[in-house]
Scaffold this motif. Structure first.
Motif, short mmCIF file in Angstrom:
data_model
loop_
_atom_site.label_atom_id
_atom_site.label_comp_id
_atom_site.label_asym_id
_atom_site.label_seq_id
_atom_site.Cartn_x
_atom_site.Cartn_y
_atom_site.Cartn_z
N GLU A 67 0.83 -1.21 0.00
CA GLU A 67 0.00 0.00 0.00
C GLU A 67 0.87 1.26 0.00
OE1 GLU A 67 -3.52 2.22 -0.02
OE2 GLU A 67 -2.94 0.21 -0.65
N ARG B 34 1.96 1.78 -3.50
CA ARG B 34 0.85 2.26 -4.32
C ARG B 34 0.69 3.77 -4.18
NH1 ARG B 34 -4.03 4.23 -3.80
NH2 ARG B 34 -4.02 4.02 -1.54
N TYR C 211 -2.09 -6.52 -6.41
CA TYR C 211 -1.14 -5.41 -6.41
C TYR C 211 -0.11 -5.59 -7.54
CZ TYR C 211 -2.55 -3.10 -2.09
OH TYR C 211 -3.23 -2.38 -1.13
N SER D 72 -6.32 4.34 -7.38
CA SER D 72 -6.30 2.91 -7.70
C SER D 72 -7.63 2.38 -8.21
CB SER D 72 -5.89 2.11 -6.45
OG SER D 72 -6.81 2.37 -5.40
N LEU E 6 -8.26 -1.62 -7.55
CA LEU E 6 -7.90 -2.17 -6.25
C LEU E 6 -8.92 -1.74 -5.22
CD1 LEU E 6 -4.04 -1.61 -5.89
CD2 LEU E 6 -5.22 -3.80 -5.94
#
Length: 325
Positions: free
Chosen positions: A152, A155, A214, A261, A317
């Motif tokens: 995360e 991301r 991911y 995302s 996501l």
């Protein structure tokens, strides 16, 4: 000097080694410390690699004992016999594709050489050492730390870098020049490489999962980055600033404010179609320089449409606190 730290894998290695040796000592096995060595070799970065390591070392160990029996019993327990055995043994495990187990099997072979006799008791002892060492390594390695927070983090980091890159493109389109050094492009490449490697590791820690969402996400971002790198020269080398540049700048600014995302690329592809229609309504170029500028900008928006098309094929996501449009 690097900062001193004890990682989770280091902790597992220490605990696993101690447990393996303790078990081998409990059963009064000869060469009991070798169980700890086999455990160390079996603790790998992922669960899948740990199982593969145990398999290759078990096969190479058994093949090693067979070769040791044939050579040492035929030619005696002599260094030349050991050398001759290794000359044939190494190519054999390479052909069987278990050469990664050479170090552990060498330990077993040297046990036989040191004993100077081959007996069923020795065979049971070595098989027990392998069973204890490999089983302990596999069991202790079944618990892996959660890497969700790290994924995360990458991301968020990648998305922030994309926003900065888009903002710089806006500056180029509106001002014609900036002092941007392109650092975010390099950082994005590095972040994506690290993130994909981390996501792939997560796949290998789940036997029934063939992909990681991911990983798919970062792979998609990597493909987008290739387009960004390709279109940058089109906006950084405009011979003149034309009206179309403002339209593209407005679009890119809106896109920069909505990098996330989720999957709403279709919305921006619709906006891009409106930009194309506005392009068609603007006056024709007055000279060759304006023609080149307009052509470059049109190529730019076509590439950005491809950028959005890549995102549109991604399901999105499901993350907490994700920005939405």
């Amino acid at each position: 000097m690097r900062k001193f730290s004890i990682g989770y894998r280091t902790l597992k290695t220490a605990i696993g080694t101690a447990i393996a040796i303790a078990i081998a000592q409990y059963f009064n096995l000869d060469f009991n410390t070798s169980a700890g060595v086999l455990t160390i070799l079996c603790i790998q970065p992922t669960k899948k690699k740990s199982l593969e390591s145990a398999y290759t070392r078990l096969v190479s160990g058994i093949v090693g004992m067979l070769y040791a029996f044939m050579f040492f019993e035929l030619f005696g327990y002599h260094p030349l016999a050991l050398a001759g055995m290794l000359l044939l043994y190494i190519p054999t495990i390479v052909s069987l594709k278990v050469e990664d187990g050479f170090v552990s099997s060498a330990v077993i072979i040297l046990h036989v050489y040191s004993a100077e006799s081959f007996s069923m008791g020795l065979v049971y002892n070595e098989l027990a050492l392998m069973a204890i060492g490999f089983t302990t390594g596999i069991v202790i390695n079944m618990h892996m730390g959660d890497i969700g927070k790290e994924l995360e983090y990458y991301r968020v980091n990648v998305e922030e870098l994309y926003r900065k890159i888009f903002k710089e493109i806006v500056s180029y389109l509106r001002e014609g020049d900036t002092l941007w050094d392109g650092r975010e492009i390099i950082e994005a490449v590095q972040a994506l490489n690290t993130a994909k490697s981390l996501a792939f590791k997560d796949v290998e820690n789940h036997f029934l999962r063939r992909e990681n969402n991911y990983y798919v996400y970062f792979d998609m971002r990597e493909k987008q980055l290739e387009i960004i790198e390709r279109v940058l020269p089109k906006v950084t080398a405009l011979p003149v600033i034309v009206q179309e540049a403002d339209l593209v700048a407005d679009f890119m600014e809106d896109l920069a404010d909505n990098v996330h995302s989720g999957n709403t690329a279709y919305h921006f592809r619709e906006k891009l179609e409106l930009v194309k229609k506005e392009f068609a309504q603007l006056p024709l170029p007055k000279d060759h320089q304006e023609f080149l500028a307009q052509a470059a900008l049109y190529q730019f928006i076509e590439e950005m449409d491809r950028y959005l098309e890549i995102k549109q094929s991604f399901e999105g996501l499901k993350v907490k606190n994700a920005r939405t449009q």
